[in-house]
Design an enzyme around this catalytic site. Structure first.
Site, PDB file in Angstrom:
ATOM      1  CG  ASP A  89      -0.232  -4.047   2.674  1.00 20.49           C
ATOM      2  OD1 ASP A  89       0.278  -3.544   1.650  1.00 20.49           O
ATOM      3  OD2 ASP A  89      -0.385  -3.425   3.746  1.00 20.49           O
ATOM      4  CG  HIS A 131      -0.375   0.297   2.507  1.00 16.85           C
ATOM      5  ND1 HIS A 131      -0.089  -0.683   3.436  1.00 16.85           N
ATOM      6  CD2 HIS A 131      -0.008   1.466   3.079  1.00 16.85           C
ATOM      7  CE1 HIS A 131       0.418  -0.126   4.520  1.00 16.85           C
ATOM      8  NE2 HIS A 131       0.477   1.184   4.330  1.00 16.85           N
ATOM      9  CB  SER A 176       2.873   1.773   6.297  1.00 19.16           C
ATOM     10  OG  SER A 176       1.646   2.095   6.898  1.00 19.16           O
TER      11      SER A 176
END
Length: 849
Positions: free
Chosen positions: A139, A87, A243
């Site tokens: 992901d 992402h 992230s």
């Protein structure tokens, strides 16, 4: 599930000093890569709830840069390969170009280089074909560097787990990154790498937590390839900017990359652990895409399998962490109530929001000398006084009433395992449901006079009523999930006669599932009435959290929005008059919520008339219903609002007043058709007791009009019958010789059985599209079609009442109540009342809407 409500995508861009890290690529010799070692940092002592990492502790941690600043984290898995989250690189389904990204290795602080730190360009970015959104899994992303990293004490690869590798539930692992330290609270300069210990949660335990509605009223279905880590009580977690970074677990003296930071619902929230991509699940995909690299990533064998998985509770039997704030033994006895004592001033009331901080109005202290040594804070059930060491006023405290807040830091911490408890604070998206049980509490200066418990109790109005009653004209009503501009209580009991609330400020505490939130505050009351509109706390949670680093921001606990949650979307408030709001009624009205200006006027002798509230202390009614023809006695009259037939409206809005005088306009000869009734006390504005607007001319252009009355005179359930307004010319012709000056005619567009009974003299109301309702006329004695116009009496009403809500809606009315145009030949000589045979002709002659 709405992906925009997840919080995985980084928004923080931390820009290091330009040019601080230069790519000093040195091609290593092939010998350096023999028997690639992994997961072994240099010996060293050892995010949300995290702390600064020591340099070299996590040598595989990399920083991914885009546009000159840090965006995501990643893990070095081989000299030419980095593993991160998909992402970070996919926007609206499109993979961003690799040449726009760079990888910073061996970095500890984003503010300055360490020995061995260097940067590499990215040659290729690979993501799984089945990746679309974070909540659907897959992901992860592989980044191939344009040139191999230079390995050393601060740059080393991490080990990757095989598909058969098992990480035991409850294992203590570590997440690292440069992300926000709290939601929307960036890591401060010098941007030192943060580390936080997180415990692995089993799939059943994690799914249990995510199956109960929480932040954003969302649940989550965990999928294969997802891994959870954190704590049911929250407070420690990864956040935006982390992230793609590593979640590593030690096994047999090596550190394995168990997970990749993927997403979460907020950061560090209760019962919402972080969700990571389980690296072991994707062993084959990683091997396939790095095949041929020399050396490639290492997948060491697991030396010893963990014991059999510990028993996990069934999903329906799992235990949720409960809020650690907002607990009171009984309403009115608030353990978080704090009295701030400043020499020379009256006590200032505030609230304990963490073990070290008190929130109070800044206006209490802006004029005081900041000699904190003399300040004291008194807390309930605490014999000792707490000293103040620091005051942080909101940056807009002196300019904006809605920001009149200050935080006071205590010298010593309060033990919250015993009384007192801190109050809970709402997150930005918190939506206090209409009808929420609330209560007033002391706030700011002043010692309020003793009030009965019932006088302090309230329920919240829905957002539409709140913003349209007390907000700015034409303002949009925030939908659920957006911070409100106002919070408005509807009180359970009417005020005591002669009570005045102006001497003190008040806060608004609202309860959800036994937990109390500080929902809003108001430093000053409006006149003597109880405060009607409060500044919401939702907009200040981030500031409080940033300053205190420990205030109890708690998730919403009730989520049954029902139809109220849909009503407020994309709605705006109609215009106000100079005296405030009038004629308000939601476009979609729930059953039982009726016409807030409609009153029952009970006259001596069991006679009941229709009345209309036209000002807080005045009701307009038809004279012929109020006063018996030929009688000189003034009757005893009571007025009731907020009644829906035999039952009261929701939230207990029943209002009764007695009439102290009857006012009539001065008409020569004829008895006037309209009467004003003066009430013994004003009516507080509410959804069930609100004045209607008065239009001083004829029918507003483009209006829809209705006769409002009772179909059943016994139960008096209100009914509205749609009508069309006849032009003065047609009305004059149909009532030749019988039309009183100042009257006009209507034509019913519904069937006969839908009409109102007429003995109570119903009113005629009109509404323009999206605008407020206006009163146009009251029924004339003995007729369904004739009404006495309000317009000719506008001056008298204005002079008598003073606060009548006259609203000029603009444009020219398409009729005036006066008119004497000649009749068409085909209608000349019509009877004194319309005949059924004439109705088609009337319809044909009506002016189109």
């Amino acid at each position: 599930m709405s992906p925009h409500l997840f919080l995985p995508v980084v928004v923080l861009v931390v820009s290091p000093t330009p040019g601080a890290f230069q790519d000093s690529a040195v091609s290593p010799t092939q010998g350096e890569f023999e028997d690639l070692d992994c997961g072994r940092p240099e010996p060293s002592s050892r995010i949300v709830g995290g702390s600064d990492a020591h340099p070299g502790t996590w040598p595989w941690q990399v920083s991914l840069h885009h546009g000159g600043g840090h965006i995501c984290g990643g893990s070095l898995i081989a000299p030419s390969w980095v593993l991160s989250a998909a992402h970070c690189f996919v926007t609206n389904g499109t993979l961003e170009p690799a040449d726009e990204w760079s990888v910073l290795l061996g970095v500890h602080s984003q503010d300055g280089p360490l020995e061995g730190a260097h940067m590499r360009s990215v040659a290729t970015i690979l993501v799984p074909d089945n990746y679309s959104r974070v909540e659907l899994g897959a992901d992860l992303a592989l980044l191939r560097l344009a040139s191999p990293a230079k390995l050393g004490p601060s740059v080393k690869p991490v080990c990757l787990p095989r598909a058969s590798h098992l990480f035991a539930h409850g294992t203590a692992c570590w997440a690292t990154g440069w992300g926000d330290v709290q939601e929307s609270d960036p890591l401060p300069v010098p941007w030192v790498l943060q580390e936080v210990e997180l415990k692995l949660l089993g799939e059943t335990a994690c799914q249990c937590l995510y199956s109960r509605p929480g932040p954003f009223n969302l649940t989550l279905q965990l999928l294969p390839g997802m891994l959870c880590a954190g704590y049911p009580e929250g407070r420690r977690d990864t956040c935006q900017g982390d992230s793609g970074g590593p979640l590593v677990c030690e096994d047999g003296g090596r550190w394995f990359l168990a997970g990749i930071t993927s997403f979460g619902f907020g950061c560090g929230r209760r019962n919402r652990p972080g969700v990571f991509t389980a690296v072991a699940h994707y062993e084959s995909w990683i091997r396939e895409h790095v095949m041929g690299s020399e050396p490639g990533p290492a997948f060491p064998s697991q030396l010893q399998k963990p014991p059999s998985e510990p028993w996990e509770p069934r999903e329906e039997n799992c235990t949720f962490a409960q809020p650690e704030c907002g607990k009171a033994t009984r309403p009115g006895t608030w353990p978080w109530e704090a009295q701030v004592m400043v020499p020379g001033s009256t006590p200032c009331y505030g609230a304990l929001v963490s073990d070290s901080w008190v929130l109070a109005p800044a206006s209490c202290f802006l004029d005081s000398l900041h000699d904190f040594e003399t300040w004291r804070v008194l807390l309930p059930s605490r014999p000792e006084e707490k000293r103040v060491v620091r005051l942080v006023a909101h940056e807009n405290a002196s300019r904006n009433f809605a920001s009149d807040l200050a935080l006071l830091q205590l010298r010593t911490r309060v033990n919250l395992t015993a009384a007192p408890s801190a109050v809970c604070l709402p997150h930005r998206e918190h939506y206090f449901l209409p009808g929420s049980r609330c209560r007033l509490a002391r706030w700011g200066h002043g010692e309020p006079a003793p009030r009965s418990s019932a006088q302090l109790e309230a329920q919240l109005l829905n957002s539409w009523w709140c913003h349209c009653l007390y907000g700015r004209q034409g303002e949009s009503v925030p939908p659920p999930g957006d911070p409100p501009h106002l919070l408005c209580p509807a009180y359970q009991e009417e005020e005591e006669a002669g009570a005045c609330w102006v001497d003190s400020g008040w806060s608004l505490l609202c309860r959800e599932e036994g937990t109390w939130f500080l929902a809003g505050y108001r430093t000053l009351s409006n006149g003597c009435l109880r405060p009607r509109a409060f500044s919401p706390m939702q907009t200040h949670g981030l500031w409080i959290s940033h300053v205190t680093q420990g205030a109890y921001l708690e998730d919403q606990l009730t989520w049954d929005w029902g139809p109220e949650g849909e009503e407020t979307e994309k709605q705006t408030c109609p215009p106000h008059t100079e005296h405030g709001a009038c004629g308000l009624r939601p476009q979609s009205t729930p059953a039982g919520v009726l016409w807030p200006w409609l009153t029952e006027v009970h006259v001596t002798g069991d006679r009941v008339c229709t009345g209309i509230l036209v000002a807080p202390g005045w009701v307009l009614a038809a004279t012929h219903c109020i006063l018996r023809l030929g009688s000189s006695t003034v009757p005893y009259i009571d007025v009731y609002l907020g009644l829906a037939g035999v039952s009261s409206l929701p939230q207990g809005h029943q209002v009764s007043r007695s009439v102290v005088s009857i006012r009539l306009p001065r008409h020569s000869g004829l008895r006037p058709p309209l009467a004003l009734l003066e009430l013994n006390s004003r009516v507080e504005p509410s959804p069930s007791a609100l004045p209607i607007c008065l239009h001083p001319e004829g029918v507003p252009p483009g209006a829809s009009c209705w006769v409002l009355g009772w179909k059943d005179p016994q139960n008096r359930v209100p009914v509205a019958a749609a009508v069309s307004i006849l032009t003065p010319r047609l009305c004059h012709c149909l009532y030749q010789g019988a039309l009183t000056p100042g009257t006009f005619c209507v034509f019913y567009t519904e069937e006969q059985e839908d009409r109102c009974e007429m003995t109570s003299a119903p009113p005629l109301l009109c509404q323009t599209e999206g605008g407020p309702w206006v009163l146009v006329g009251m029924a004339v004695r003995g007729s369904r079609e004739l009404f006495a116009a309000i317009g000719p009496e506008a001056t008298w009403i204005s002079q008598t009442v003073g606060e009548a809500h006259f609203l000029h809606l603009g444009g020219s009315s398409y009729w005036s109540p006066e008119g004497s145009d000649p009749c068409p030949q085909d209608l000349a000589g019509s009877a004194s009342s319309p005949k059924v045979a004439a109705l088609p002709l009337l319809l044909a002659l009506l002016i189109p809407r």
